[in-house]
Write an enzyme that holds these catalytic residues in place. Structure first.
Site, PDB file in Angstrom:
ATOM      1  N   CYS A  45       0.397  -0.804  -5.726  1.00  0.00           N
ATOM      2  CA  CYS A  45       0.767  -2.086  -6.346  1.00  0.00           C
ATOM      3  C   CYS A  45      -0.477  -2.901  -6.686  1.00  0.00           C
ATOM      4  CB  CYS A  45       1.647  -2.903  -5.409  1.00  0.00           C
ATOM      5  SG  CYS A  45       3.193  -2.099  -5.000  1.00  0.00           S
TER       6      CYS A  45
HETATM    7  C1  BEZ Z   1       1.885   1.246  -2.845  1.00  0.00           C
HETATM    8  O1  BEZ Z   1       2.134   0.356  -3.631  1.00  0.00           O
HETATM    9  O2  BEZ Z   1       0.749   1.612  -2.636  1.00  0.00           O
HETATM   10  C2  BEZ Z   1       2.988   1.926  -2.097  1.00  0.00           C
HETATM   11  C3  BEZ Z   1       4.112   1.218  -1.718  1.00  0.00           C
HETATM   12  C4  BEZ Z   1       5.096   1.852  -1.017  1.00  0.00           C
HETATM   13  C5  BEZ Z   1       4.966   3.209  -0.709  1.00  0.00           C
HETATM   14  C6  BEZ Z   1       3.855   3.912  -1.118  1.00  0.00           C
HETATM   15  C7  BEZ Z   1       2.861   3.259  -1.832  1.00  0.00           C
END
Ligand code: BEZ
Length: 211
Positions: A45
């Site tokens: 994200c």
């Molecule tokens: C991320 O945004 O890095 C993420 C969020 C939930 C699970 C895996 C990755």
């Protein structure tokens, strides 16, 4: 029932990092992108929001307003933005909704219980100036989006909204386009004076008309 192409995008009011927003007022006459993230302070994200900020000029050029969402609280969003700006060398200047009670997430079907009961998946909605849903894309939490693909689809959506054309596989802005089947071959020269090719009676191409 999930939102489908052509449906009206539901309006809402929400707390965001730039204050309370009424979605329709925020969009005005612009195109819009509403997209959700699983959670703050997560690695994928962080790169996605950074990329969105870095593409700010590309969205502005296309008259697109961007609005992000996660179900974390506002103070967490604000503190996370500092990290995003630092690590992605950007300036996050678009609003992020703090959807703690999941009102917007539920309205837009952004929680997929078989993927996660608690977090939003990576939903993305493109909304036209008529407030209708033009595109939906859903990625799992583990896969970051391709924002160049999002821009490419917006180019196609904006072009095909104004001309009787469709865009072929892997089309990019500036390349030849397909004349839609509803246009008779004999009517093409008047509509598309830059020229055309008839490859098959149902497959006719023309240079991109707005270039
Ligand atoms: C991320 O945004 O890095 C993420 C969020 C939930 C699970 C895996 C990755």
């Amino acid at each position: 029932m999930s939102l489908r192409l052509g449906d009206a995008a539901p309006n809402f009011k929400a707390k965001t990092t730039v204050g309370e927003i009424d979605f329709y007022e925020y969009l005005g006459d612009s195109w819009g992108i509403l997209f959700s993230h699983p959670a703050d302070f997560t690695p994928v994200c962080t790169t996605e929001l950074g990329k969105t900020a870095l593409l700010n000029g590309e969205f502005a050029k296309r008259n697109v307003k961007v609005l992000a969402l996660s179900v974390d609280p506002l103070d967490k969003h604000k503190s996370w933005i500092n990290d995003i700006n630092e690590t992605q060398q950007c300036d996050v200047n678009f609003p992020i909704i703090a959807d703690e009670d999941k009102t917007v997430a539920n309205l837009y079907g952004m929680i997929h219980p078989n993927a996660s009961e608690t977090f939003t998946v990576r939903s993305l909605f493109v909304i036209g100036p008529d407030k209708k849903i033009k595109l939906t894309i859903t990625y799992p939490a583990s896969t970051g989006r391709n924002f160049h693909e999002v821009l490419r689809v917006i180019d196609s959506l904006q072009l095909t909204a104004n001309y009787s054309v469709a865009t072929p596989a892997d089309w990019k802005d500036g390349e030849d386009v397909i004349v839609v089947p509803a246009v008779k071959t004999e009517d093409i020269p008047a509509k598309f004076p830059k020229g055309h090719k008839v490859i098959k009676p149902y497959l006719r191409t023309t240079p991109q008309p707005n270039k």
